[in-house]
Scaffold this motif. Structure first.
Motif, short mmCIF file in Angstrom:
data_model
loop_
_atom_site.label_atom_id
_atom_site.label_comp_id
_atom_site.label_asym_id
_atom_site.label_seq_id
_atom_site.Cartn_x
_atom_site.Cartn_y
_atom_site.Cartn_z
N TRP A 190 101.52 33.27 11.35
CA TRP A 190 100.94 32.44 10.30
C TRP A 190 101.78 32.64 9.05
N PHE A 191 101.82 31.61 8.20
CA PHE A 191 102.51 31.75 6.93
C PHE A 191 102.01 30.73 5.93
N VAL A 192 102.23 31.05 4.66
CA VAL A 192 101.90 30.14 3.57
C VAL A 192 102.80 30.46 2.38
N PHE A 193 103.36 29.40 1.78
CA PHE A 193 104.11 29.55 0.54
C PHE A 193 103.10 29.46 -0.59
N LEU A 194 103.14 30.43 -1.48
CA LEU A 194 102.20 30.49 -2.60
C LEU A 194 102.90 30.08 -3.89
N ASN A 195 102.12 29.89 -4.92
CA ASN A 195 102.66 29.65 -6.26
C ASN A 195 102.72 30.98 -6.99
N PRO A 196 103.74 31.20 -7.81
CA PRO A 196 103.80 32.45 -8.56
C PRO A 196 102.54 32.71 -9.37
N SER A 197 101.88 31.65 -9.85
CA SER A 197 100.68 31.81 -10.66
C SER A 197 99.47 32.27 -9.84
N ASP A 198 99.56 32.24 -8.49
CA ASP A 198 98.46 32.69 -7.64
C ASP A 198 98.27 34.20 -7.69
N GLY A 199 99.32 34.92 -8.06
CA GLY A 199 99.25 36.37 -8.07
C GLY A 199 99.55 36.93 -6.69
N PRO A 200 99.65 38.25 -6.56
CA PRO A 200 99.99 38.87 -5.28
C PRO A 200 98.87 38.76 -4.24
N LEU A 201 99.27 38.81 -3.00
CA LEU A 201 98.35 38.77 -1.86
C LEU A 201 97.47 40.02 -1.86
N THR A 202 96.15 39.84 -1.65
CA THR A 202 95.25 40.99 -1.60
C THR A 202 94.45 41.06 -0.31
N LYS A 203 94.28 39.93 0.39
CA LYS A 203 93.45 39.95 1.59
C LYS A 203 93.87 38.83 2.54
N VAL A 204 93.80 39.13 3.84
CA VAL A 204 94.07 38.15 4.90
C VAL A 204 92.85 38.12 5.80
N ILE A 205 92.37 36.92 6.11
CA ILE A 205 91.16 36.76 6.92
C ILE A 205 91.48 35.84 8.10
N GLY A 206 91.27 36.34 9.32
CA GLY A 206 91.45 35.55 10.53
C GLY A 206 90.10 35.05 11.03
N GLN A 207 90.01 33.74 11.32
CA GLN A 207 88.74 33.15 11.72
C GLN A 207 88.84 32.44 13.06
N SER A 208 87.68 32.35 13.72
CA SER A 208 87.56 31.62 14.98
C SER A 208 87.40 30.13 14.68
N GLN A 209 87.35 29.32 15.72
CA GLN A 209 87.14 27.88 15.58
C GLN A 209 85.84 27.58 14.83
N SER A 210 84.81 28.38 15.06
CA SER A 210 83.51 28.15 14.41
C SER A 210 83.45 28.72 12.99
N GLY A 211 84.51 29.38 12.54
CA GLY A 211 84.54 29.93 11.19
C GLY A 211 84.14 31.40 11.11
N GLN A 212 83.81 32.01 12.26
CA GLN A 212 83.45 33.43 12.29
C GLN A 212 84.67 34.26 11.91
N ILE A 213 84.46 35.25 11.06
CA ILE A 213 85.55 36.15 10.67
C ILE A 213 85.78 37.15 11.80
N LEU A 214 86.97 37.10 12.37
CA LEU A 214 87.32 38.00 13.47
C LEU A 214 88.20 39.16 12.99
N ALA A 215 88.87 38.96 11.87
CA ALA A 215 89.73 40.01 11.33
C ALA A 215 89.82 39.84 9.82
N SER A 216 89.82 40.96 9.14
CA SER A 216 89.97 40.94 7.68
C SER A 216 90.79 42.16 7.31
N GLU A 217 91.85 41.94 6.58
CA GLU A 217 92.71 43.05 6.21
C GLU A 217 92.98 43.01 4.70
N ASP A 218 92.65 44.12 4.02
CA ASP A 218 92.98 44.23 2.61
C ASP A 218 94.44 44.65 2.49
N ILE A 219 95.13 44.05 1.55
CA ILE A 219 96.54 44.33 1.35
C ILE A 219 96.69 45.05 0.02
#
Length: 179
Positions: free
Chosen positions: A148-177
């Protein structure tokens, strides 16, 4: 005296225009000339001025590899590695990984990316220290690897969390960065 100055200026210009030892005829060759050994290209994403390449990089004398990405720019003389890095693969029990490249001059970054090992994860959301990004991350499957990838804007600030979801929207993984 004027002739000497002109010769020095022309000589300096010619030297500046000569191809760098870091240039390669192909993207993979440019990556390898930067000192990184490519095991396998996962995905190439065209961006202004070049490509962002996701690949497996050999480590420990070829005994292991990491998930890597970097910006390779197109020059007059071929391709040249500009900036990038890597992180460890998804391990058993670790459904998703994450890496963040901050805004860097003359690159398309900031960029957040990672590897997905849980087949039930079909959507990845990211949060930065400023907000949850509304922009959809892109998931690429090359048959053996999903990233997975995403280009961010500098104004968004640094990455702090990544959340992986199922088709139904259930959170299957969450990682604090933490950077």
């Amino acid at each position: 005296m004027t002739v000497v100055i002109v010769v020095l200026i022309l000589g300096g210009t010619l030297i500046a225009l000569l191809p760098s030892k870091e240039n390669g005829k192909t993207i993979e060759e440019a990556i390898e000339k930067s000192g990184r050994q490519v095991v396998k290209i996962i995905h190439e994403e065209k961006v202004t001025g070049g490509e962002v390449v996701f690949f497996y990089k050999s480590i420990n004398g070829g005994n292991n590899s990491t998930v890597a990405s970097g910006y390779v720019k197109k020059t007059l003389w071929g391709w040249e590695w500009a900036y990038g890095g890597e992180h460890s693969h998804s391990e058993p029990g670790l459904p998703i990984t994450a890496q963040y490249f901050p805004s860097t001059k003359d690159t398309p970054f900031p960029l957040a990316f990672g590897e997905i090992s849980d087949s039930q994860i079909v959507r990845v959301n990211v949060q930065t220290d400023k907000r949850t990004i509304d922009k959809e991350t892109r998931i690429v499957n090359n048959g053996t690897t999903r990233i997975w990838f995403v280009f961010l804007n500098p104004s968004d600030g640094p990455l702090t969390k990544v959340i992986g979801q199922s088709q139904s929207g259930q959170i299957l993984a969450s990682e604090d960065i933490s950077l």
